[in-house]
Design a protein around this motif. Structure first.
Motif, PDB file in Angstrom:
ATOM      1  N   GLN A 125       9.953   5.079   1.971  1.00  0.00           N
ATOM      2  CA  GLN A 125      10.783   6.151   1.423  1.00  0.00           C
ATOM      3  C   GLN A 125      10.019   6.898   0.327  1.00  0.00           C
ATOM      4  OE1 GLN A 125      14.441   4.417   0.131  1.00  0.00           O
ATOM      5  NE2 GLN A 125      15.294   4.328   2.218  1.00  0.00           N
ATOM      6  N   LYS A 126       9.261   6.176  -0.423  1.00  0.00           N
ATOM      7  CA  LYS A 126       8.486   6.779  -1.480  1.00  0.00           C
ATOM      8  C   LYS A 126       7.437   7.699  -0.887  1.00  0.00           C
ATOM      9  CE  LYS A 126       6.318   5.323  -5.745  1.00  0.00           C
ATOM     10  NZ  LYS A 126       5.765   4.264  -6.507  1.00  0.00           N
ATOM     11  N   LEU A 127       6.746   7.282   0.182  1.00  0.00           N
ATOM     12  CA  LEU A 127       5.720   8.104   0.826  1.00  0.00           C
ATOM     13  C   LEU A 127       6.339   9.342   1.464  1.00  0.00           C
ATOM     14  CD1 LEU A 127       3.468   5.435   2.573  1.00  0.00           C
ATOM     15  CD2 LEU A 127       2.842   6.906   0.683  1.00  0.00           C
ATOM     16  N   VAL A 128       7.517   9.148   2.110  1.00  0.00           N
ATOM     17  CA  VAL A 128       8.209  10.285   2.738  1.00  0.00           C
ATOM     18  C   VAL A 128       8.617  11.269   1.655  1.00  0.00           C
ATOM     19  CG1 VAL A 128      10.263  10.967   4.038  1.00  0.00           C
ATOM     20  CG2 VAL A 128       8.959   8.975   4.738  1.00  0.00           C
ATOM     21  N   GLY A 129       9.091  10.800   0.566  1.00  0.00           N
ATOM     22  CA  GLY A 129       9.499  11.677  -0.547  1.00  0.00           C
ATOM     23  C   GLY A 129       8.316  12.454  -1.100  1.00  0.00           C
ATOM     24  N   GLU A 130       7.169  11.809  -1.207  1.00  0.00           N
ATOM     25  CA  GLU A 130       5.981  12.498  -1.710  1.00  0.00           C
ATOM     26  C   GLU A 130       5.514  13.570  -0.726  1.00  0.00           C
ATOM     27  OE1 GLU A 130       2.942   9.699  -2.688  1.00  0.00           O
ATOM     28  OE2 GLU A 130       4.116   8.799  -4.291  1.00  0.00           O
ATOM     29  N   GLU A 131       5.587  13.241   0.559  1.00  0.00           N
ATOM     30  CA  GLU A 131       5.176  14.217   1.568  1.00  0.00           C
ATOM     31  C   GLU A 131       6.085  15.452   1.528  1.00  0.00           C
ATOM     32  OE1 GLU A 131       4.968  12.414   5.398  1.00  0.00           O
ATOM     33  OE2 GLU A 131       3.295  11.123   4.830  1.00  0.00           O
ATOM     34  N   GLU A 132       7.384  15.221   1.349  1.00  0.00           N
ATOM     35  CA  GLU A 132       8.309  16.351   1.269  1.00  0.00           C
ATOM     36  C   GLU A 132       8.000  17.210   0.050  1.00  0.00           C
ATOM     37  OE1 GLU A 132      12.379  15.185   1.492  1.00  0.00           O
ATOM     38  OE2 GLU A 132      12.118  14.271   3.457  1.00  0.00           O
ATOM     39  N   LEU A 189       5.120  17.599  -1.268  1.00  0.00           N
ATOM     40  CA  LEU A 189       3.887  18.332  -0.991  1.00  0.00           C
ATOM     41  C   LEU A 189       4.144  19.516  -0.029  1.00  0.00           C
ATOM     42  CD1 LEU A 189       1.289  15.438  -0.620  1.00  0.00           C
ATOM     43  CD2 LEU A 189       1.462  17.084  -2.466  1.00  0.00           C
ATOM     44  N   ARG A 190       5.102  19.338   0.886  1.00  0.00           N
ATOM     45  CA  ARG A 190       5.418  20.418   1.828  1.00  0.00           C
ATOM     46  C   ARG A 190       6.064  21.607   1.126  1.00  0.00           C
ATOM     47  NH1 ARG A 190       8.295  17.004   6.500  1.00  0.00           N
ATOM     48  NH2 ARG A 190       6.529  15.710   6.992  1.00  0.00           N
ATOM     49  N   MET A 191       6.917  21.393   0.190  1.00  0.00           N
ATOM     50  CA  MET A 191       7.606  22.477  -0.500  1.00  0.00           C
ATOM     51  C   MET A 191       6.838  22.808  -1.775  1.00  0.00           C
ATOM     52  SD  MET A 191      11.624  21.752   0.205  1.00  0.00           S
ATOM     53  CE  MET A 191      11.878  20.914  -1.254  1.00  0.00           C
ATOM     54  N   PRO A 192       6.204  24.007  -1.791  1.00  0.00           N
ATOM     55  CA  PRO A 192       5.442  24.353  -3.004  1.00  0.00           C
ATOM     56  C   PRO A 192       6.379  24.675  -4.157  1.00  0.00           C
ATOM     57  CG  PRO A 192       5.407  26.160  -1.448  1.00  0.00           C
ATOM     58  CD  PRO A 192       6.115  25.030  -0.780  1.00  0.00           C
ATOM     59  N   ILE A 193       5.960  24.318  -5.307  1.00  0.00           N
ATOM     60  CA  ILE A 193       6.755  24.548  -6.504  1.00  0.00           C
ATOM     61  C   ILE A 193       6.145  25.753  -7.220  1.00  0.00           C
ATOM     62  CG2 ILE A 193       7.488  23.623  -8.723  1.00  0.00           C
ATOM     63  CD1 ILE A 193       7.185  20.840  -7.467  1.00  0.00           C
TER      64      ILE A 193
END
Length: 131
Positions: free
Chosen positions: A5-12, A14-18
């Protein structure tokens, strides 16, 4: 699972630029130097060809009018001179002419026409066709 879940959260993430704001600057705003004020432009006297032509045309029209006036004056002077000469000629002729009686023709001999001594003309055929 927590790791996944932590890795999936990090990937998300990274996908959405801030959107990041510009960095805060500590520099003071620069005072821009105003450009020097230009002098007002002085208009140049334009010499249009149409204006030059109008002046030349006016000069020419004046010359033509002057010439016409001189010719008219010359004609009037000439007519006046001619009239004076005619009057002087009439006066001179009246002084010279003395009425005289004409002699009477002689009617005592009758007029008899004489026959001409020339030969009569010989008639000839006209040539209508030109060879």
């Amino acid at each position: 699972m927590k790791k996944i879940q932590k890795l999936v959260g990090e990937e998300e993430k990274l996908r959405m630029p801030i959107a990041e704001g510009l960095p805060w600057t500590t520099d003071e705003p620069k005072c821009l130097i105003k450009p020097p004020v230009k002098k007002n432009t002085i208009p140049i006297d334009l010499k249009l060809h149409s204006d030059i032509r109008a002046v030349e045309r006016a000069r020419f029209a004046h010359q033509v009018a002057e010439k016409g006036r001189l010719i008219k004056q010359y004609k009037m002077e000439r007519e006046r001179q001619q009239k004076l000469e005619e009057e002087e000629e009439i006066k001179r002729l009246r002084k010279e002419l003395i009425p005289k009686a004409q002699s009477m023709p002689y009617f005592d001999r009758p007029f008899v026409p004489r026959r001409s001594e020339k030969q009569p003309t010989v008639p000839r055929e006209p040539k209508f066709c030109i060879p």
